[in-house]
Design a protein around this motif. Structure first.
Motif, mmCIF file in Angstrom:
data_model
loop_
_atom_site.group_PDB
_atom_site.id
_atom_site.type_symbol
_atom_site.label_atom_id
_atom_site.label_comp_id
_atom_site.label_asym_id
_atom_site.label_seq_id
_atom_site.Cartn_x
_atom_site.Cartn_y
_atom_site.Cartn_z
ATOM 1 N N ALA A 103 -26.695 89.574 -64.606
ATOM 2 C CA ALA A 103 -26.534 89.075 -65.972
ATOM 3 C C ALA A 103 -25.086 88.703 -66.280
ATOM 4 O O ALA A 103 -24.792 88.217 -67.360
ATOM 5 C CB ALA A 103 -27.011 90.132 -66.968
ATOM 6 N N GLY A 104 -24.173 88.963 -65.345
ATOM 7 C CA GLY A 104 -22.767 88.649 -65.542
ATOM 8 C C GLY A 104 -21.910 89.892 -65.387
ATOM 9 O O GLY A 104 -22.392 90.976 -65.081
ATOM 10 N N GLN A 105 -20.609 89.723 -65.621
ATOM 11 C CA GLN A 105 -19.687 90.845 -65.501
ATOM 12 C C GLN A 105 -19.593 91.564 -66.835
ATOM 13 O O GLN A 105 -19.447 90.947 -67.885
ATOM 14 C CB GLN A 105 -18.310 90.379 -65.053
ATOM 15 C CG GLN A 105 -17.370 91.526 -64.797
ATOM 16 C CD GLN A 105 -16.101 91.108 -64.086
ATOM 17 O OE1 GLN A 105 -15.935 89.949 -63.733
ATOM 18 N NE2 GLN A 105 -15.216 92.055 -63.870
ATOM 19 N N LEU A 163 -20.500 94.519 -62.115
ATOM 20 C CA LEU A 163 -21.063 93.231 -61.731
ATOM 21 C C LEU A 163 -22.580 93.340 -61.688
ATOM 22 O O LEU A 163 -23.127 94.198 -60.988
ATOM 23 C CB LEU A 163 -20.528 92.803 -60.367
ATOM 24 C CG LEU A 163 -19.007 92.719 -60.228
ATOM 25 C CD1 LEU A 163 -18.624 92.426 -58.787
ATOM 26 C CD2 LEU A 163 -18.455 91.667 -61.158
ATOM 27 N N HIS A 212 -28.345 95.346 -68.771
ATOM 28 C CA HIS A 212 -29.009 95.051 -67.503
ATOM 29 C C HIS A 212 -29.657 96.329 -66.981
ATOM 30 O O HIS A 212 -29.074 97.409 -67.058
ATOM 31 C CB HIS A 212 -28.027 94.508 -66.467
ATOM 32 C CG HIS A 212 -28.681 94.159 -65.169
ATOM 33 N ND1 HIS A 212 -29.503 93.056 -65.014
ATOM 34 C CD2 HIS A 212 -28.690 94.793 -63.980
ATOM 35 C CE1 HIS A 212 -29.950 93.023 -63.781
ATOM 36 N NE2 HIS A 212 -29.483 94.072 -63.127
ATOM 37 N N LYS A 272 -23.911 93.167 -73.521
ATOM 38 C CA LYS A 272 -24.876 92.775 -72.493
ATOM 39 C C LYS A 272 -25.619 94.013 -72.004
ATOM 40 O O LYS A 272 -25.106 95.125 -72.036
ATOM 41 C CB LYS A 272 -24.179 92.105 -71.312
ATOM 42 C CG LYS A 272 -23.567 90.761 -71.634
ATOM 43 C CD LYS A 272 -22.949 90.151 -70.399
ATOM 44 C CE LYS A 272 -22.295 88.821 -70.725
ATOM 45 N NZ LYS A 272 -21.630 88.253 -69.541
#
Length: 125
Positions: free
Chosen positions: A32-34, A29, A98, A96
């Motif tokens: 930026a999202g899961q 988590l 992060h 993604k």
């Protein structure tokens, strides 16, 4: 309820928290999202530095006591360590990315964060 899974709308116990990155058994988590946990690529970069300096009061005491006895030179052995900077932790998974910055308040913070990232890597394998 603590015993229920996330699919049932319950609470999931985090396995690891690194800054604003939380690792759970279901995924990662971030703001930026899961992200999926399996196959995640973790990187850690130590951007901290530790400086050792002689405090001002040690110099003053060394000069004052040197005039009275030669033991004042022992005050020059007083050292003060200060650590500044950050440790950056980044995760890349599911397309993604992060990164988070963890402040280094002590010289062992980089080692501790690296060990936590190694644990996260073992969970991602």
């Amino acid at each position: 309820m603590p015993g229920q899974g996330a699919a049932q709308g319950g609470y999931v116990q985090p396995l690891l928290v690194l800054g604003d990155i939380t690792v759970t058994p279901d995924g990662i988590l971030t703001p930026a999202g899961q992200l999926p946990l399996k196959g995640a690529v973790w990187t850690v970069q130590d951007m901290s530095r530790t400086e050792e300096k002689l405090p001002t009061h040690a110099i003053v005491l060394a000069v004052v006591f040197f005039l009275f006895c030669f033991l004042g030179l022992l005050f020059l052995l007083m050292k003060e360590k200060t650590t500044t900077g950050y440790v950056q932790v980044a995760v890349n998974s599911g397309g993604k990315y992060h990164a988070t910055m963890i402040p280094a308040t002590h010289e062992s913070v980089a080692f501790q964060v690296t060990q936590q990232v190694n644990y996260a890597r073992s969970l991602s394998a």
